[in-house]
Design an enzyme around this catalytic site. Structure first.
Site, mmCIF file in Angstrom:
data_model
loop_
_atom_site.group_PDB
_atom_site.id
_atom_site.type_symbol
_atom_site.label_atom_id
_atom_site.label_comp_id
_atom_site.label_asym_id
_atom_site.label_seq_id
_atom_site.Cartn_x
_atom_site.Cartn_y
_atom_site.Cartn_z
ATOM 1 C CB SER A 298 3.176 -2.292 5.478
ATOM 2 O OG SER A 298 4.512 -1.852 5.523
ATOM 3 C CG ASP A 309 -3.853 0.548 -8.668
ATOM 4 O OD1 ASP A 309 -3.769 1.781 -8.521
ATOM 5 O OD2 ASP A 309 -2.860 -0.197 -8.789
ATOM 6 C CE LYS A 323 8.580 -2.061 5.678
ATOM 7 N NZ LYS A 323 8.225 -3.219 4.854
#
Length: 491
Positions: A298, A309, A323
């Protein structure tokens, strides 16, 4: 819902945070929202449900209460969704959930470990009831109140010690040949959410256990301390076994590395994209490494995914939990809570996380191997790994990673990956020799096989003494419970 995270100054307190927040954890990604009145949802279906409640609570022979029926009806509705992250929590369960996020519990302030010798105290927390009463590390717990500790109930020791706040507990310990009986009050204990170390070579290390209400502030304060050092060269962020926490905490941590960009995309049931943005963030012009494993979930995946990224950090370890859904918390009239999945989140570049996880840039297996390899990449040149029973330190820093070693056939055997990491060697399995080839750049390969290699379960262990002979820079001292491994700089 839209959220924007602007990088906070150190003067800003948690009271200045956004009035609406989300929690992102292995079991929750939540936003606290006031629940509209029941009348707003009135319908034929709800009227029918109320009629059934009334009839059963007033007519059934069992004398069942309306409250019990209501709880059962809510549970049945939630269970019908087959969603492990949508759940109903009564006031006590909600309090426990919040406490777990903040790493709070009621106890005496000790960390215990289980060995063949019994249950012993690994750590006594500063300013705790245990410290005041005189408990010490290495004390062996033999009795809690009137319950003798045996191999059969050893796993329940923590349950015996914890309990209601301001009640007393008596713990009997062995300290060498001495038997001590100590009584102390149970009090609220807060475990650290962020721990740090500054290692030789200018390497800053940050271990984040949970994304709690103030973990981002602690994180930023420690990072700023690192940045004030003239020899600060690189940063390691350890998110292994971190199940998540507050989205805003992950957002504010990310703002130390990312400027004016999307943190995550959230997708609603209608397919609407509600991006969560970072505004006014900063950058860190140094190498950053993020450690993750299969229990990083999470909020951990949000931070790791964003740094990956934007190519801010190298993600190392194993694939994360996966998650990637968002829950909202609705407050009910009696103080209970309903946690409901409302969104899925994606990384800044639109990569899904739910049931997929974050794939590391550098795949590394085994906890100690992961840590040593990443610290070496970050610039640590020399290592000293010490084990005292189950307490393990790396260059003086206590770590959660174990040091896998066994004593068999009159020899000390250590996990092959750990030894290879200490030597800075690449490990290659050689099936025809039933052994491994260790390759250090610029040097001839070393083959350890036969009596020098041993399978313990599914893992390959190496004769530590034979390894040290082959790699003079690696030193092995002590026995299984008092073990020290050293490694000088690899040339």
């Amino acid at each position: 819902m839209r959220f924007t995270f602007a990088k906070k100054s150190r003067a800003e307190s948690s009271k200045s945070r956004l009035p609406v927040w989300k929690k992102i954890g292995l079991s929750a990604v939540v936003a606290t929202i006031a629940l509209p009145s029941w009348s707003a949802y009135a319908s034929e279906a709800s009227d029918r449900l109320q009629q059934v409640l009334d009839i059963l609570s007033t007519s059934h022979v069992s004398g069942v209460t309306e409250e019990a029926l209501s709880d059962a009806a809510i549970k049945a509705m939630v269970d019908s969704l087959n969603d492990p992250y949508t759940e109903f929590m009564d006031k006590q369960q909600w309090s426990q959930f919040e406490g777990s996020l903040a790493r709070n519990y009621v106890g005496v302030g000790i960390l215990i470990s289980h060995t063949a010798e019994g249950v012993y105290i690994e750590q006594v927390f500063k300013d705790s009831s245990a410290e005041a009463a005189g408990l010490q590390p290495d004390d062996i717990i033999v009795k809690v109140n009137d319950t003798d500790i045996t191999p059969e109930n050893a796993k329940d020791v923590a349950t015996y010690i914890t309990g209601e706040e301001n009640t007393n507990v008596t713990i009997t310990v062995l300290r060498g040949a001495e038997r001590l009986v100590l009584t102390m009050p149970r009090k609220a204990v807060s475990l650290p959410v962020v721990e740090s170390a500054y290692l030789d070579g200018g390497v800053g290390y940050l271990k984040v256990y949970s994304f709690s209400d103030d973990s981002d502030e602690q994180f930023t304060e420690i990072l700023e301390g690192f940045q004030a050092k003239s020899d600060f060269r690189s940063l390691v962020i350890d998110l292994r076994d971190n199940p998540g926490g507050l989205l805003e905490s992950a957002g504010y941590m990310a703002s130390n590395f990312i400027k004016d960009s999307v943190l995550i995309h959230t997708k609603t049931r209608n397919g609407t994209d509600n991006p969560v943005n970072i505004v006014g963030g900063a950058t860190l012009p140094l190498p950053v490494y993020v450690l993750v494993n299969e229990n990083s979930a999470s909020a951990s995946e949000i931070l790791a995914g964003a740094l990956q990224d934007y190519k801010v950090a190298v993600i190392a370890g194993t694939n994360t939990y996966g998650k990637g859904s968002v829950q909202s918390i609705y407050s009910l009239s009696d103080g209970s809570k309903l946690k409901v999945t409302i969104e899925e989140y994606l990384t800044p570049l639109g990569h899904p996380v739910n049931k997929v996880g974050i794939k590391p840039d550098l795949v590394l297996e085994g906890g100690m191997n992961q840590l040593l390899q990443v610290l070496r990449l970050a610039g640590v040149k020399e290592f000293k790994v010490e084990k005292n029973r189950s307490v393990v330190t790396v260059n003086g820093m206590q770590v959660d990673d174990s040091l896998p070693a066994v004593e068999e056939d009159g020899k000390l055997w250590v996990h092959s990956r750990v030894l290879a990491a200490l030597a800075g060697a690449e490990l290659k399995w050689v099936p025809e020799a039933q052994g491994v080839e260790l390759i250090v750049q610029g040097k001839a390969p070393v083959l350890l096989s036969g009596s020098q290699a041993k399978m313990v379960g599914d893992y390959l262990f190496l004769d530590a003494a034979a390894f040290a002979q082959s790699f003079p820079g690696v030193k092995v001292e002590g026995t299984l419970n008092q073990l020290a491994l050293g490694a000088s700089a690899v040339n």
